[in-house]
Design a protein around this motif. Structure first.
Motif, PDB file in Angstrom:
ATOM      1  N   VAL A   1      -3.695  -0.041   4.736  1.00  0.00           N
ATOM      2  CA  VAL A   1      -4.362  -1.136   4.435  1.00  0.00           C
ATOM      3  C   VAL A   1      -6.081  -0.840   4.743  1.00  0.00           C
ATOM      4  CG1 VAL A   1      -4.741  -3.394   5.050  1.00  0.00           C
ATOM      5  CG2 VAL A   1      -2.320  -2.579   4.880  1.00  0.00           C
ATOM      6  N   PRO A   2      -6.990  -1.127   3.990  1.00  0.00           N
ATOM      7  CA  PRO A   2      -8.206  -0.559   4.088  1.00  0.00           C
ATOM      8  C   PRO A   2      -8.710  -1.593   5.240  1.00  0.00           C
ATOM      9  CG  PRO A   2      -8.100  -0.928   1.926  1.00  0.00           C
ATOM     10  CD  PRO A   2      -6.728  -1.484   2.601  1.00  0.00           C
ATOM     11  N   GLN A   3      -9.625  -0.854   6.263  1.00  0.00           N
ATOM     12  CA  GLN A   3     -10.072  -1.604   7.499  1.00  0.00           C
ATOM     13  C   GLN A   3      -9.084  -2.190   8.363  1.00  0.00           C
ATOM     14  OE1 GLN A   3     -13.640  -1.061   7.523  1.00  0.00           O
ATOM     15  NE2 GLN A   3     -13.502  -0.320   5.434  1.00  0.00           N
ATOM     16  N   SER A   4      -8.169  -1.416   8.593  1.00  0.00           N
ATOM     17  CA  SER A   4      -7.093  -1.879   9.626  1.00  0.00           C
ATOM     18  C   SER A   4      -6.542  -0.330  10.177  1.00  0.00           C
ATOM     19  CB  SER A   4      -6.201  -2.736   8.824  1.00  0.00           C
ATOM     20  OG  SER A   4      -5.159  -1.972   8.137  1.00  0.00           O
ATOM     21  N   GLY A   5      -5.722  -0.444  11.373  1.00  0.00           N
ATOM     22  CA  GLY A   5      -4.992   0.678  11.574  1.00  0.00           C
ATOM     23  C   GLY A   5      -3.421   0.532  11.198  1.00  0.00           C
ATOM     24  N   ASN A   6      -3.359  -0.187  10.157  1.00  0.00           N
ATOM     25  CA  ASN A   6      -1.995  -0.203   9.419  1.00  0.00           C
ATOM     26  C   ASN A   6      -1.801   0.898   8.591  1.00  0.00           C
ATOM     27  OD1 ASN A   6       0.594  -1.342   8.875  1.00  0.00           O
ATOM     28  ND2 ASN A   6      -0.128  -3.065   7.696  1.00  0.00           N
ATOM     29  N   LEU A   7      -1.107   1.916   9.102  1.00  0.00           N
ATOM     30  CA  LEU A   7      -0.760   3.169   8.321  1.00  0.00           C
ATOM     31  C   LEU A   7       0.761   3.523   8.505  1.00  0.00           C
ATOM     32  CD1 LEU A   7      -3.731   5.204   9.753  1.00  0.00           C
ATOM     33  CD2 LEU A   7      -3.965   3.669   7.810  1.00  0.00           C
ATOM     34  N   PHE A   8       1.211   4.077   7.486  1.00  0.00           N
ATOM     35  CA  PHE A   8       2.313   4.876   7.290  1.00  0.00           C
ATOM     36  C   PHE A   8       2.336   5.921   6.550  1.00  0.00           C
ATOM     37  CE2 PHE A   8       3.263   1.866   4.117  1.00  0.00           C
ATOM     38  CZ  PHE A   8       4.122   2.541   3.236  1.00  0.00           C
ATOM     39  N   PHE A   9       3.264   6.797   6.756  1.00  0.00           N
ATOM     40  CA  PHE A   9       3.418   8.117   5.974  1.00  0.00           C
ATOM     41  C   PHE A   9       4.851   8.526   5.410  1.00  0.00           C
ATOM     42  CE2 PHE A   9      -0.233   8.220   8.627  1.00  0.00           C
ATOM     43  CZ  PHE A   9      -1.357   8.728   8.051  1.00  0.00           C
ATOM     44  N   ILE A  10       4.864   8.670   4.255  1.00  0.00           N
ATOM     45  CA  ILE A  10       6.222   9.167   3.693  1.00  0.00           C
ATOM     46  C   ILE A  10       6.295  10.590   3.600  1.00  0.00           C
ATOM     47  CG2 ILE A  10       7.827   8.749   1.785  1.00  0.00           C
ATOM     48  CD1 ILE A  10       6.758   6.080   1.423  1.00  0.00           C
ATOM     49  N   ASN A  11       7.145  11.308   4.302  1.00  0.00           N
ATOM     50  CA  ASN A  11       7.462  12.620   4.207  1.00  0.00           C
ATOM     51  C   ASN A  11       8.282  13.195   2.898  1.00  0.00           C
ATOM     52  OD1 ASN A  11       5.539  12.656   6.487  1.00  0.00           O
ATOM     53  ND2 ASN A  11       7.346  12.419   7.796  1.00  0.00           N
ATOM     54  N   SER A  12       8.063  14.339   2.525  1.00  0.00           N
ATOM     55  CA  SER A  12       8.854  15.011   1.409  1.00  0.00           C
ATOM     56  C   SER A  12      10.138  15.293   1.846  1.00  0.00           C
ATOM     57  CB  SER A  12       7.962  16.128   1.010  1.00  0.00           C
ATOM     58  OG  SER A  12       8.049  17.251   2.040  1.00  0.00           O
TER      59      SER A  12
ATOM     60  N   THR B   1       3.454  -1.412  -2.442  1.00  0.00           N
ATOM     61  CA  THR B   1       3.711  -2.667  -1.858  1.00  0.00           C
ATOM     62  C   THR B   1       5.175  -2.459  -1.114  1.00  0.00           C
ATOM     63  OG1 THR B   1       2.738  -3.873  -3.688  1.00  0.00           O
ATOM     64  CG2 THR B   1       4.238  -5.005  -2.378  1.00  0.00           C
ATOM     65  N   ALA B   2       5.117  -2.985   0.215  1.00  0.00           N
ATOM     66  CA  ALA B   2       6.217  -3.010   1.107  1.00  0.00           C
ATOM     67  C   ALA B   2       6.088  -4.081   2.119  1.00  0.00           C
ATOM     68  CB  ALA B   2       5.987  -1.513   2.034  1.00  0.00           C
ATOM     69  N   LYS B   3       7.230  -4.959   1.992  1.00  0.00           N
ATOM     70  CA  LYS B   3       7.282  -6.075   2.977  1.00  0.00           C
ATOM     71  C   LYS B   3       5.958  -7.171   2.795  1.00  0.00           C
ATOM     72  CE  LYS B   3      10.066  -3.615   6.673  1.00  0.00           C
ATOM     73  NZ  LYS B   3       9.982  -3.182   8.003  1.00  0.00           N
ATOM     74  N   GLY B   4       5.643  -7.162   1.625  1.00  0.00           N
ATOM     75  CA  GLY B   4       4.588  -8.199   1.019  1.00  0.00           C
ATOM     76  C   GLY B   4       3.189  -7.555   1.292  1.00  0.00           C
ATOM     77  N   GLN B   5       3.161  -6.371   1.937  1.00  0.00           N
ATOM     78  CA  GLN B   5       1.827  -5.795   2.000  1.00  0.00           C
ATOM     79  C   GLN B   5       1.503  -4.681   1.310  1.00  0.00           C
ATOM     80  OE1 GLN B   5      -0.584  -6.751   5.120  1.00  0.00           O
ATOM     81  NE2 GLN B   5      -1.873  -5.639   3.441  1.00  0.00           N
ATOM     82  N   ASN B   6       0.275  -4.799   0.560  1.00  0.00           N
ATOM     83  CA  ASN B   6      -0.189  -3.889  -0.605  1.00  0.00           C
ATOM     84  C   ASN B   6      -0.853  -2.792   0.211  1.00  0.00           C
ATOM     85  OD1 ASN B   6      -2.509  -3.130  -2.963  1.00  0.00           O
ATOM     86  ND2 ASN B   6      -0.133  -3.106  -3.341  1.00  0.00           N
ATOM     87  N   TYR B   7      -0.495  -1.478   0.229  1.00  0.00           N
ATOM     88  CA  TYR B   7      -1.279  -0.164   0.648  1.00  0.00           C
ATOM     89  C   TYR B   7      -1.989   0.712  -0.352  1.00  0.00           C
ATOM     90  CZ  TYR B   7       1.850  -1.626   4.456  1.00  0.00           C
ATOM     91  OH  TYR B   7       2.175  -2.173   5.862  1.00  0.00           O
ATOM     92  N   GLN B   8      -3.015   1.209   0.242  1.00  0.00           N
ATOM     93  CA  GLN B   8      -3.846   2.120  -0.708  1.00  0.00           C
ATOM     94  C   GLN B   8      -3.605   3.503  -0.362  1.00  0.00           C
ATOM     95  OE1 GLN B   8      -6.152   1.188  -2.898  1.00  0.00           O
ATOM     96  NE2 GLN B   8      -5.878  -1.028  -2.456  1.00  0.00           N
ATOM     97  N   TYR B   9      -3.427   4.380  -1.409  1.00  0.00           N
ATOM     98  CA  TYR B   9      -3.069   5.837  -1.236  1.00  0.00           C
ATOM     99  C   TYR B   9      -4.055   6.476  -0.315  1.00  0.00           C
ATOM    100  CZ  TYR B   9      -1.145  10.466  -2.627  1.00  0.00           C
ATOM    101  OH  TYR B   9      -0.511  11.617  -2.601  1.00  0.00           O
ATOM    102  N   LEU B  10      -3.596   7.326   0.617  1.00  0.00           N
ATOM    103  CA  LEU B  10      -4.575   8.225   1.564  1.00  0.00           C
ATOM    104  C   LEU B  10      -4.542   9.726   1.340  1.00  0.00           C
ATOM    105  CD1 LEU B  10      -3.831   6.466   5.045  1.00  0.00           C
ATOM    106  CD2 LEU B  10      -5.518   5.864   3.538  1.00  0.00           C
TER     107      LEU B  10
END
Length: 276
Positions: free
Chosen positions: A78-89, A134-143
């Motif tokens: 989420v831009p301008q926040s520390g809300n990050l997660f990573f999906i691995n292969s 979109t996950a759990k109602g939150q929209n995330y940008q691709y990093l």
């Protein structure tokens, strides 16, 4: 003469009957032909509907076969926040509360609006048409197609390559520069603070879980042997991890954020592991 007249009348009646029979046969033939045409048209309509339904179903199956984990792999934030997660292969994910944890059972499908859906044991992820997630109602940008480790390393490399300009005062310049280079930031105190916090909170959460299990045993809610409890605790403590899982964040994230991440991991372990 009378015989001739009678014979003539008989012939007329015979011709009339043949004519009526022919008309009846023609009418019946016309009716049968009309019914046959209607049945044929109905069959053709059913075939067309079946074709359309089959074509739509085949198209959706084809689209679903083209979806895979690779459509979701990478970093999301989420831009301008520390809300990050990573999906691995490899079917795992990393976040502030988990490191390379399993996504569990994974299934893919296409929604009616053409967005991609990935269902996992930890929740659903929707790949939107604009490339966001979109996950759990939150929209995330691709990093980018990176793991959490790669993302943090890239941040560290960027900080080294683009250091902050030193103070313009001569005294500050002499303190911050050695042989023309900017001196590295000393994070030893912050790292020590995180290690101490981790160890303290780890001991507290382990003790809290032991007290919870003991209360279950005292009330007769569980009849676990010491061997079972010790085995379960080995997994519990392993999940808690080590302070090194968080010390590498020092310098890139605030101390409060790192401590909150530690608390989240520990609380998640307490709430989900060794349950009656």
């Amino acid at each position: 003469m009378k015989k001739s007249i009678v014979l003539f009348m008989s012939l007329l009646m015979l011709v009339g009957c043949s004519s009526n029979s022919s008309k009846t046969t023609q009418k019946e033939g016309t009716k049968e032909s009309t019914v046959t045409k209607k049945v044929t048209k109905n069959k053709q309509k059913k075939k067309e509907v079946t074709k359309q339904s089959t074509s739509s179903s085949t198209l959706k199956q084809s689209e679903e076969q083209q979806i895979g984990l690779s459509d979701f792999v990478g970093g999301w934030g989420v831009p301008q926040s520390g809300n990050l997660f990573f999906i691995n292969s490899d079917g795992t994910y990393s976040s502030a509360t988990a490191t390379n944890a399993s996504l569990g059972d994974i299934a893919f499908s296409v929604n009616d609006n053409k967005t991609f859906l990935m269902s996992t044991s930890i929740g659903d992820f929707v790949k939107e048409l604009d490339g966001t997630l979109t996950a759990k109602g939150q929209n995330y940008q691709y990093l980018g197609n990176v793991t959490m480790e790669q993302f943090l390393q890239n941040k560290e490399d960027s900080a080294v390559q683009n250091p902050q300009e030193p103070s313009s005062s001569p005294s500050a310049a002499s303190e911050n520069n050695v042989a023309g280079r900017v001196a590295p930031v000393d994070n030893s105190e912050n790292i020590a603070e995180i290690v101490s916090y981790f160890d303290q909170q780890r001991a507290l959460i382990i003790n809290k879980k032991r007290e919870q299990i003991q209360s279950w045993k005292d009330s007769g809610e569980v009849e676990w042997s010491d061997e079972i409890i010790n085995s379960a605790f080995a997994e519990f403590e392993s999940y808690l991890g080590s302070s090194s899982d968080f010390t590498h964040l020092v310098g890139n994230s605030s101390q409060d954020y790192i401590k909150a991440s530690i608390d989240k991991r520990f609380q998640h372990a307490f709430d989900t592991m060794i349950q009656k």
